[in-house]
Motif scaffolding. Structure first.
Motif, short mmCIF file in Angstrom:
data_model
loop_
_atom_site.label_atom_id
_atom_site.label_comp_id
_atom_site.label_asym_id
_atom_site.label_seq_id
_atom_site.Cartn_x
_atom_site.Cartn_y
_atom_site.Cartn_z
N ARG A 103 49.60 28.29 37.32
CA ARG A 103 49.04 29.33 36.99
C ARG A 103 49.31 30.89 37.96
O ARG A 103 49.58 30.53 38.74
N ASP A 104 48.39 31.61 36.88
CA ASP A 104 48.67 32.84 37.42
C ASP A 104 48.64 33.16 38.89
O ASP A 104 48.19 33.71 39.82
N ARG A 105 46.56 33.21 38.74
CA ARG A 105 45.58 33.21 39.13
C ARG A 105 44.75 33.05 38.75
O ARG A 105 44.70 32.36 37.87
N ILE A 106 43.37 32.81 39.65
CA ILE A 106 42.34 32.57 39.46
C ILE A 106 41.33 33.80 39.87
O ILE A 106 41.73 35.02 40.34
N LEU A 107 40.39 33.72 38.66
CA LEU A 107 39.76 34.68 38.97
C LEU A 107 38.74 35.07 39.85
O LEU A 107 38.55 34.28 40.34
N ALA A 108 39.17 36.15 40.81
CA ALA A 108 37.89 36.82 41.89
C ALA A 108 37.08 36.93 41.46
O ALA A 108 36.68 37.16 40.54
N PRO A 109 35.61 36.60 42.83
CA PRO A 109 34.25 36.10 42.57
C PRO A 109 34.38 37.78 41.76
O PRO A 109 32.74 37.33 40.64
N GLU A 110 34.08 38.74 41.80
CA GLU A 110 34.18 39.97 41.80
C GLU A 110 34.43 39.97 39.80
O GLU A 110 33.51 40.45 39.22
N GLU A 111 35.51 39.79 39.70
CA GLU A 111 35.83 39.72 38.19
C GLU A 111 35.00 38.75 37.03
O GLU A 111 34.33 38.44 36.25
N LEU A 112 35.17 37.50 37.71
CA LEU A 112 34.06 36.26 37.44
C LEU A 112 32.51 37.39 37.04
O LEU A 112 32.14 37.05 36.68
N GLN A 113 31.82 37.38 38.33
CA GLN A 113 31.00 38.13 37.69
C GLN A 113 30.36 39.34 36.87
O GLN A 113 29.93 39.57 36.20
N ARG A 114 32.16 40.26 37.02
CA ARG A 114 31.94 41.30 35.55
C ARG A 114 32.23 40.73 34.67
O ARG A 114 31.52 41.19 33.41
N LEU A 115 32.59 39.45 34.37
CA LEU A 115 32.97 38.65 32.99
C LEU A 115 31.19 38.36 32.50
O LEU A 115 30.40 38.26 31.55
#
Length: 184
Positions: A103-115
């Motif tokens: 995996r390139d990366r995992i969503l950061a918690p802030e990105e998850l909340q924005r999504l």
């Protein structure tokens, strides 16, 4: 290939559509050949040619995509050997391509909340649940309450429930437990 696709052991596979697609790709190259005429070098040549062919989206094929097709060919020949339709599998010496499927990366918690904030409630709960548990979409959508133990804070997936056919236990933290209680 028609014989292979009609076998019950193949037809019951969860990925039968993908297997059929691989067979169509293989038929383009090997369809007019006799089994005895197919050699390992031909299969390896096919592997490398497929890597250079674009997908329907215009991107080059990944090693994983080519490996899935070669795996179907190997399985086809193994079953043909088992049924004594041929004496050998020309793929048995063919190595699968190295895959870089990290995996390139995992969503950061802030990105998850924005999504999540941009999704309807029912979809946001599914995404949040997947993020917290690491469960695949198919595992989530086929999950039934008999697999969930709220008191023991676990989800028990049987081999039949998982893509890898390996049973797995998912431990539930407070957030996941809250999502399940709200859904229940």
């Amino acid at each position: 290939m028609k014989w292979f696709l009609e076998l019950p052991v193949v037809r019951q596979n969860k990925t039968i559509k993908d297997i059929a697609r691989s067979c169509r790709d293989l038929e383009r190259v090997f369809g007019s050949m006799l089994i005895k005429d197919i050699k390992p070098a031909m299969v390896e040549k096919y592997q490398h040619q497929r890597l250079q062919e674009p997908t329907w989206r215009g991107k080059l094929r990944s090693a994983a995509n080519v490996n899935r097709t070669i795996t179907v060919l190997k399985r086809m020949f193994n079953l043909a050997v088992r049924e004594e339709l041929t004496d050998k599998n020309p793929c048995w010496k063919v190595k699968l391509l190295a895959e870089n499927n990290a995996r390139d990366r995992i969503l950061a918690p802030e990105e998850l909340q924005r999504l999540i904030s941009n999704l309807p409630n029912h979809a946001s709960q599914v995404i949040h649940f997947a993020y917290l548990t690491g469960m695949r979409a198919g595992e989530i959508f086929s999950l039934t309450w008999d697999r969930v133990d709220l008191k023991g804070r676990t989800i028990r997936l049987e081999a039949a429930d998982t893509k890898t056919s390996e049973p797995r236990v998912i431990y539930l933290n407070d957030e996941v437990l809250g999502i399940l209680i709200e859904a229940g």
